[in-house]
Design a protein around this motif. Structure first.
Motif, PDB file in Angstrom:
ATOM      1  N   THR A 105     -11.554  39.551 -17.948  1.00  0.00           N
ATOM      2  CA  THR A 105     -10.128  39.737 -17.717  1.00  0.00           C
ATOM      3  C   THR A 105      -9.950  40.672 -16.536  1.00  0.00           C
ATOM      4  OG1 THR A 105      -9.730  39.499 -20.085  1.00  0.00           O
ATOM      5  CG2 THR A 105      -7.951  40.404 -18.780  1.00  0.00           C
ATOM      6  N   ALA A 106      -9.140  40.256 -15.580  1.00  0.00           N
ATOM      7  CA  ALA A 106      -8.853  41.101 -14.411  1.00  0.00           C
ATOM      8  C   ALA A 106      -8.035  42.295 -14.864  1.00  0.00           C
ATOM      9  CB  ALA A 106      -8.097  40.305 -13.369  1.00  0.00           C
ATOM     10  N   VAL A 107      -8.367  43.463 -14.310  1.00  0.00           N
ATOM     11  CA  VAL A 107      -7.659  44.675 -14.628  1.00  0.00           C
ATOM     12  C   VAL A 107      -7.113  45.255 -13.336  1.00  0.00           C
ATOM     13  CG1 VAL A 107      -7.865  46.996 -15.588  1.00  0.00           C
ATOM     14  CG2 VAL A 107      -9.170  45.120 -16.594  1.00  0.00           C
TER      15      VAL A 107
ATOM     16  N   THR B  61      -2.986  35.957 -21.037  1.00  0.00           N
ATOM     17  CA  THR B  61      -2.758  34.560 -20.661  1.00  0.00           C
ATOM     18  C   THR B  61      -3.009  34.302 -19.182  1.00  0.00           C
ATOM     19  OG1 THR B  61      -0.404  34.996 -20.323  1.00  0.00           O
ATOM     20  CG2 THR B  61      -1.077  34.213 -22.513  1.00  0.00           C
ATOM     21  N   ALA B  62      -3.240  35.353 -18.420  1.00  0.00           N
ATOM     22  CA  ALA B  62      -3.493  35.205 -16.987  1.00  0.00           C
ATOM     23  C   ALA B  62      -4.589  36.170 -16.581  1.00  0.00           C
ATOM     24  CB  ALA B  62      -2.221  35.490 -16.197  1.00  0.00           C
ATOM     25  N   GLY B  63      -5.204  35.907 -15.440  1.00  0.00           N
ATOM     26  CA  GLY B  63      -6.225  36.786 -14.921  1.00  0.00           C
ATOM     27  C   GLY B  63      -7.526  36.721 -15.699  1.00  0.00           C
ATOM     28  N   ILE B  64      -7.841  35.549 -16.249  1.00  0.00           N
ATOM     29  CA  ILE B  64      -9.045  35.385 -17.058  1.00  0.00           C
ATOM     30  C   ILE B  64      -9.985  34.408 -16.356  1.00  0.00           C
ATOM     31  CG2 ILE B  64      -9.963  34.644 -19.286  1.00  0.00           C
ATOM     32  CD1 ILE B  64      -7.154  35.158 -20.427  1.00  0.00           C
ATOM     33  N   ALA B  65     -11.270  34.740 -16.388  1.00  0.00           N
ATOM     34  CA  ALA B  65     -12.309  33.841 -15.892  1.00  0.00           C
ATOM     35  C   ALA B  65     -13.341  33.673 -17.003  1.00  0.00           C
ATOM     36  CB  ALA B  65     -12.970  34.404 -14.643  1.00  0.00           C
TER      37      ALA B  65
END
Length: 66
Positions: free
Chosen positions: A61-63, A29-33
């Motif tokens: 997705t940010a990791v 739900t967060a860290g997505i572009a």
């Protein structure tokens, strides 16, 4: 209809939005572009941006890590 998500064919219903496609491919739900046909889509526009047949989406997705 078929769209390409992260390089793979993906079946979505007519009238699908960027938000719907994102929900189908990740539970994050967060860290997505998201880029639609090589253009970044602002998160505020995900629910109002519809996808069309053969559109190309990249969902990133940010990791965290090192």
């Amino acid at each position: 209809m078929k769209v390409i998500v992260n390089g793979d064919p993906h079946e979505v219903p007519e009238g699908a939005t960027v938000a719907g496609v994102v929900a189908d491919v990740t539970s994050a739900t967060a860290g997505i572009a998201v880029a639609l046909n090589d253009e970044v889509v602002r998160r505020a526009e995900w629910t109002t941006t519809t996808v069309r047949e053969a559109d190309r989406l990249e969902v990133l997705t940010a990791v965290q890590g090192g």
